[in-house]
Design a protein around this motif. Structure first.
Motif, mmCIF file in Angstrom:
data_model
loop_
_atom_site.group_PDB
_atom_site.id
_atom_site.type_symbol
_atom_site.label_atom_id
_atom_site.label_comp_id
_atom_site.label_asym_id
_atom_site.label_seq_id
_atom_site.Cartn_x
_atom_site.Cartn_y
_atom_site.Cartn_z
ATOM 1 N N MET A 21 0.844 -1.195 0.000
ATOM 2 C CA MET A 21 0.000 0.000 0.000
ATOM 3 C C MET A 21 0.882 1.248 0.000
ATOM 4 O O MET A 21 1.796 1.380 0.818
ATOM 5 N N ARG A 22 0.589 2.171 -0.889
ATOM 6 C CA ARG A 22 1.357 3.412 -0.976
ATOM 7 C C ARG A 22 0.706 4.462 -0.074
ATOM 8 O O ARG A 22 -0.477 4.739 -0.201
ATOM 9 N N ALA A 23 1.497 5.030 0.809
ATOM 10 C CA ALA A 23 0.959 5.966 1.791
ATOM 11 C C ALA A 23 1.611 7.335 1.662
ATOM 12 O O ALA A 23 2.788 7.440 1.303
ATOM 13 N N ALA A 24 0.825 8.363 1.986
ATOM 14 C CA ALA A 24 1.340 9.719 2.098
ATOM 15 C C ALA A 24 1.082 10.200 3.516
ATOM 16 O O ALA A 24 0.018 9.942 4.085
ATOM 17 N N SER A 47 -1.588 8.244 -7.220
ATOM 18 C CA SER A 47 -0.234 7.854 -6.831
ATOM 19 C C SER A 47 -0.134 7.376 -5.388
ATOM 20 O O SER A 47 0.917 6.933 -4.951
ATOM 21 N N ILE A 48 -1.237 7.460 -4.625
ATOM 22 C CA ILE A 48 -1.244 6.968 -3.244
ATOM 23 C C ILE A 48 -2.535 6.213 -2.991
ATOM 24 O O ILE A 48 -3.522 6.353 -3.723
ATOM 25 N N ASP A 49 -2.509 5.360 -1.945
ATOM 26 C CA ASP A 49 -3.689 4.597 -1.548
ATOM 27 C C ASP A 49 -4.212 5.019 -0.177
ATOM 28 O O ASP A 49 -5.374 4.780 0.136
ATOM 29 N N PHE A 55 -14.079 9.191 -3.279
ATOM 30 C CA PHE A 55 -14.254 9.088 -4.726
ATOM 31 C C PHE A 55 -12.982 8.584 -5.400
ATOM 32 O O PHE A 55 -13.040 7.811 -6.363
ATOM 33 N N ALA A 56 -11.827 9.033 -4.885
ATOM 34 C CA ALA A 56 -10.547 8.607 -5.465
ATOM 35 C C ALA A 56 -10.119 7.231 -4.984
ATOM 36 O O ALA A 56 -9.103 6.701 -5.454
#
Length: 539
Positions: free
Chosen positions: A1-4, A67-69, A95-96
């Protein structure tokens, strides 16, 4: 999982270590969950009451582009304290397909948004009330809580002292106003003497006189007689622009605290200034509102780009020069002279059919061609719609006679879709207007003659004529020259005058790009339609 990761602190009294601590805790949480941190966003010393933060907007942009999850924050109030913003951010992230996780609440859901959003909104209101209470307490103890006024310097937090250099200017303003000088004259004198105004800006009439009822402007600021005033106005945030707007508080809500050590002017001159203000305030300018000149607001000074206004009963002059005295080459022109040039251009150029005929011929031909093309397009679409409708009717009859539906279903669906498109197009396009008469020059000549005559006629007709003329002018630029002021008109009217002066249009300037021509030695770019062009009205 990509996190910000997103971190924020709101007060300039806090340190950047607050953001570092938030980021460290979020990284630790991501590591435990085996998430990969791909972006880190932060906003330092920015209130959570606004969504217009670079770091937060960056995180939302990353969510939109996929680009993030996940977005990780320490708590939901780090994202926003505004109830509406919290709901909007949650809706956009949902929504994203991006999850919002906080260390305090876990994964954010609709329940968190409702409850925590309400709690944060209540917190902001309580914080504002406590801040105001604290400011009132500091004021009562003799501390300055308002902004820094001209004439003072900050010596410590909440402490002010007189800046003698600026205080001299304050006394000068009061003395000159008491002597009968206008705010405009005072401002021009200060600018001519290169005296910096508040904030290093130029002086203007409003800087001097401000608003008496709100206590704004140098001559209305009670700090100069040793009284600190607080709570003159409050600020509310526009929910659309997110900008704060000042709203005046009633005078009985103002809080006044004596500060004799900050006095700059004495009571005698203060009272004389107030008496002069009161005399002007209750003195009517005239028995009725003076009519606005039909060119007011349209005239610009070529030297500084500022507006021009009536500086006396007979002349228009550069407002920047008149109010501040800072225009390098102020424009000035006699009102009647300016009006004469424009009306002469109307009467001498536009009422000559031979000078206007070429323009009308080209314009009429092209517009009529466009109308014919539009009419052909509409007729073709109507014929196509009738054909589709007939074919659908035949299929309906075939079904009624027992033809299997499977054999005609696909074709009927295609026809229904085609019919829907044609109907939609027919609803969107207006029917073409009537063709322009080839003798449009004579028609326009008659209308312009009536317009020019109406300007000096009956009041209602003159007002209508003025508005018609104003709607055709974008601006009028006055340039000073050794031989006298020159007048440039920019707008749709100027385009017609330019064509009439040139005498004819060569080439397809209506359908094509710009056509350059010379009018009275002035190079212009001519466009037909809604584009702007310039025209020089000669003396």
């Amino acid at each position: 999982m990509r996190a910000a990761i997103y971190a924020r602190y709101s007060s300039s009294l806090q340190t950047a270590a607050s953001i570092d601590d938030q980021i460290r805790l979020c990284r630790e949480h991501a590591a435990k969950q085996r998430w990969t941190v791909v972006h880190v966003y932060s906003d330092a010393a920015v209130s959570g009451a606004t969504i217009l933060r670079p770091g937060l907007q960056g995180a939302l942009a990353a969510a939109r582009d996929g680009s993030i999850d996940i977005i990780i924050a320490e708590a939901l109030d780090r994202i926003s304290r505004d109830q509406e913003d919290v709901a909007g951010i949650y809706k956009r992230l949902s929504f994203a397909g991006v999850a919002l996780v906080t260390l305090s609440e876990g994964e954010i859901g609709a329940l968190h948004v409702g409850l925590k959003g309400t709690m944060n909104a209540i917190f902001l209101k309580d914080l504002a009330d406590k801040t105001r209470r604290g400011m009132r307490g500091k004021l009562e103890s003799g501390k300055a809580v308002a902004g820094l006024s001209y004439g003072y310097r900050v010596t410590a937090v909440g402490e002010r002292s007189i800046d003698e250099g600026e205080a001299t200017i304050v006394r000068r303003i009061f003395i000159e106003y008491d002597q009968g000088l206008s705010p405009r004259q005072i401002a021009k004198r200060l600018n001519a003497a290169a005296v910096p105004g508040p904030g290093g800006r130029l002086w203007g009439p409003s800087t001097v006189v401000g608003n008496r009822h709100r206590g704004l402007g140098v001559i209305n600021n009670e700090i100069y007689i040793g009284t600190m005033v607080w709570n003159r106005q409050r600020f509310v945030k526009d929910p659309d622009s997110r900008k704060r707007q000042a709203r005046a508080n009633p005078r009985d809500a103002w809080v006044r605290v004596p500060a004799p050590h900050l006095r700059i002017v004495d009571d005698d001159i203060w009272q004389r200034v107030k008496e002069r203000q009161g005399a002007y305030e209750h003195k009517p300018l005239s028995g009725r509102r003076r009519p606005k000149h039909f060119l007011s607001g349209l005239i610009k000074c070529a030297s500084c780009g500022g507006g021009m206004s009536a500086i006396n009963q007979t002349q228009f002059g550069c407002s920047t020069a008149h109010d501040r005295g800072t225009c390098p080459d102020p424009a000035r022109i006699n009102k009647k002279e300016l009006e004469r040039r424009i009306l002469t251009a109307l009467e001498c150029n536009l009422v000559r059919p031979e000078a206007f005929a070429a323009f009308c011929e080209t314009f009429t031909r092209v517009m009529n061609e466009r109308r014919r093309e539009q009419a052909v397009s509409i007729r073709g679409r109507e014929a196509d719609l009738a054909k589709v409708t007939r074919e659908l009717d035949r299929f309906v009859d075939a079904l009624a006679q027992g033809v299997p539906a499977d054999r005609v279903r696909e074709r009927m669906v295609e026809l229904e879709e085609r019919r829907a498109v044609l109907l939609a197009q027919s609803g969107q396009e207006e029917a073409p207007g009537p063709y322009l008469h080839p003798n449009m020059a004579e028609v326009y000549r008659r209308k312009v003659s009536e317009l020019a005559a109406s300007l000096s006629g009956e009041q209602t007709a003159a007002a209508k004529a003025r508005e018609t003329l104003r709607s055709l002018i974008d601006r009028i630029v006055i340039t000073m020259a050794p031989e006298g002021p020159s007048v440039d008109l920019i707008g749709d009217l100027a385009g017609i005058l330019n064509v009439a002066s040139a005498g004819a249009i060569r080439g397809s300037t209506v359908a094509g790009g710009p056509k350059e021509s010379r009018v009275a030695g002035h190079r212009t770019s001519l466009f037909l339609g809604q584009e702007r062009i310039s025209f020089r009205a000669s003396a």
